[in-house]
Design a protein around this motif. Structure first.
Motif, PDB file in Angstrom:
ATOM      1  N   ALA A  69      36.908  47.953  46.137  1.00 33.69           N
ATOM      2  CA  ALA A  69      38.364  47.858  46.246  1.00 33.69           C
ATOM      3  C   ALA A  69      38.779  47.644  47.692  1.00 33.69           C
ATOM      4  O   ALA A  69      39.646  46.811  47.986  1.00 33.69           O
ATOM      5  CB  ALA A  69      39.017  49.118  45.681  1.00 33.69           C
ATOM      6  N   GLY A  70      38.166  48.374  48.606  1.00 38.79           N
ATOM      7  CA  GLY A  70      38.501  48.231  50.021  1.00 38.79           C
ATOM      8  C   GLY A  70      38.223  46.838  50.547  1.00 38.79           C
ATOM      9  O   GLY A  70      39.056  46.237  51.236  1.00 38.79           O
ATOM     10  N   VAL A  71      37.062  46.305  50.217  1.00 37.56           N
ATOM     11  CA  VAL A  71      36.719  44.948  50.664  1.00 37.56           C
ATOM     12  C   VAL A  71      37.669  43.936  50.036  1.00 37.56           C
ATOM     13  O   VAL A  71      38.181  43.040  50.721  1.00 37.56           O
ATOM     14  CB  VAL A  71      35.250  44.602  50.337  1.00 37.56           C
ATOM     15  N   LEU A  72      37.935  44.074  48.762  1.00 36.46           N
ATOM     16  CA  LEU A  72      38.810  43.118  48.086  1.00 36.46           C
ATOM     17  C   LEU A  72      40.249  43.193  48.597  1.00 36.46           C
ATOM     18  O   LEU A  72      40.919  42.158  48.703  1.00 36.46           O
ATOM     19  CB  LEU A  72      38.742  43.311  46.573  1.00 36.46           C
ATOM     20  N   VAL A  73      40.710  44.378  48.962  1.00 36.78           N
ATOM     21  CA  VAL A  73      42.038  44.506  49.563  1.00 36.78           C
ATOM     22  C   VAL A  73      42.102  43.726  50.868  1.00 36.78           C
ATOM     23  O   VAL A  73      43.066  43.005  51.125  1.00 36.78           O
ATOM     24  CB  VAL A  73      42.414  45.989  49.780  1.00 36.78           C
ATOM     25  N   THR A  74      41.065  43.832  51.683  1.00 39.96           N
ATOM     26  CA  THR A  74      41.081  43.094  52.953  1.00 39.96           C
ATOM     27  C   THR A  74      41.021  41.588  52.721  1.00 39.96           C
ATOM     28  O   THR A  74      41.622  40.820  53.469  1.00 39.96           O
ATOM     29  CB  THR A  74      39.925  43.517  53.889  1.00 39.96           C
ATOM     30  N   GLN A  75      40.310  41.188  51.679  1.00 38.65           N
ATOM     31  CA  GLN A  75      40.211  39.750  51.389  1.00 38.65           C
ATOM     32  C   GLN A  75      41.527  39.202  50.848  1.00 38.65           C
ATOM     33  O   GLN A  75      41.984  38.139  51.280  1.00 38.65           O
ATOM     34  CB  GLN A  75      39.088  39.489  50.381  1.00 38.65           C
ATOM     35  N   VAL A  76      42.149  39.923  49.931  1.00 37.86           N
ATOM     36  CA  VAL A  76      43.398  39.468  49.318  1.00 37.86           C
ATOM     37  C   VAL A  76      44.530  39.420  50.347  1.00 37.86           C
ATOM     38  O   VAL A  76      45.358  38.510  50.332  1.00 37.86           O
ATOM     39  CB  VAL A  76      43.779  40.379  48.125  1.00 37.86           C
ATOM     40  N   THR A  77      44.543  40.387  51.237  1.00 41.14           N
ATOM     41  CA  THR A  77      45.600  40.431  52.258  1.00 41.14           C
ATOM     42  C   THR A  77      45.234  39.632  53.505  1.00 41.14           C
ATOM     43  O   THR A  77      46.004  39.608  54.461  1.00 41.14           O
ATOM     44  CB  THR A  77      45.909  41.886  52.659  1.00 41.14           C
ATOM     45  N   GLN A  78      44.060  39.033  53.489  1.00 37.76           N
ATOM     46  CA  GLN A  78      43.562  38.204  54.590  1.00 37.76           C
ATOM     47  C   GLN A  78      43.468  38.962  55.913  1.00 37.76           C
ATOM     48  O   GLN A  78      43.677  38.404  56.982  1.00 37.76           O
ATOM     49  CB  GLN A  78      44.403  36.945  54.736  1.00 37.76           C
ATOM     50  N   VAL A  79      43.151  40.239  55.810  1.00 39.87           N
ATOM     51  CA  VAL A  79      42.892  41.039  57.006  1.00 39.87           C
ATOM     52  C   VAL A  79      41.433  40.814  57.384  1.00 39.87           C
ATOM     53  O   VAL A  79      40.529  41.067  56.587  1.00 39.87           O
ATOM     54  CB  VAL A  79      43.164  42.534  56.754  1.00 39.87           C
ATOM     55  N   GLN A  80      41.218  40.300  58.574  1.00 40.54           N
ATOM     56  CA  GLN A  80      39.872  39.983  59.025  1.00 40.54           C
ATOM     57  C   GLN A  80      39.684  40.517  60.431  1.00 40.54           C
ATOM     58  O   GLN A  80      40.620  40.957  61.066  1.00 40.54           O
ATOM     59  CB  GLN A  80      39.661  38.463  59.031  1.00 40.54           C
ATOM     60  N   GLY A  81      38.473  40.435  60.885  1.00 42.88           N
ATOM     61  CA  GLY A  81      38.194  40.816  62.263  1.00 42.88           C
ATOM     62  C   GLY A  81      37.032  41.776  62.371  1.00 42.88           C
ATOM     63  O   GLY A  81      36.419  42.191  61.384  1.00 42.88           O
TER      64      GLY A  81
END
Length: 131
Positions: A69-81
């Motif tokens: 869920a955590g990884v997918l949240v970052t992917q869906v919200t396009q939070v990268q870095g």
């Protein structure tokens, strides 16, 4: 594919890989070998490191959904870095170390490593709010 998605893939593989010590322990019970007809009955008979291997394996199934869920949240919200990459990597490393510490029965250190892995999942879920 992004680094966090690779970590998600590795964590998914760990769902199967953590079964390997369990299967070895099952195969060693009374020299009967691995009972594929009734594996849960055989697992219930595990003691010592075999029982700990089973607990580590089961805990991987418990930890995986929150990480996913955590990884997918970052992917869906396009939070990268770098922060997201480090958090994903920390989880995978923590889970490997957690399994090893469970097998060798270092319970206090294992609990600390579990908290680090859990914290990385929470941080991944919160990452979009911190940007």
């Amino acid at each position: 594919m992004s680094f966090p998605l690779w970590c998600l893939f590795l964590a998914a593989l760990m769902l199967v890989l953590t079964k390997m010590p369990v299967a070895i322990a099952m195969a060693r019970i009374d020299g009967r070998g691995y009972d594929n007809r009734h594996p849960r009955d055989q697992q219930a008979a595990l003691r010592g490191w075999g029982s700990r291997a089973l607990a580590a394996h089961q805990n991987m199934f418990e930890a995986f959904p929150l990480f996913a869920a955590g990884v997918l949240v970052t992917q869906v919200t396009q939070v990268q870095g770098m922060t997201v990459d480090v958090l994903a990597g920390v989880f995978v490393l923590a889970r490997v170390l957690y399994t090893v510490l469970y097998l060798v029965n270092l319970h206090a250190l294992r609990s600390l490593v579990w908290m680090i892995g859990f914290g990385s999942c929470l941080a991944l879920l919160l990452a979009p709010a911190l940007v």
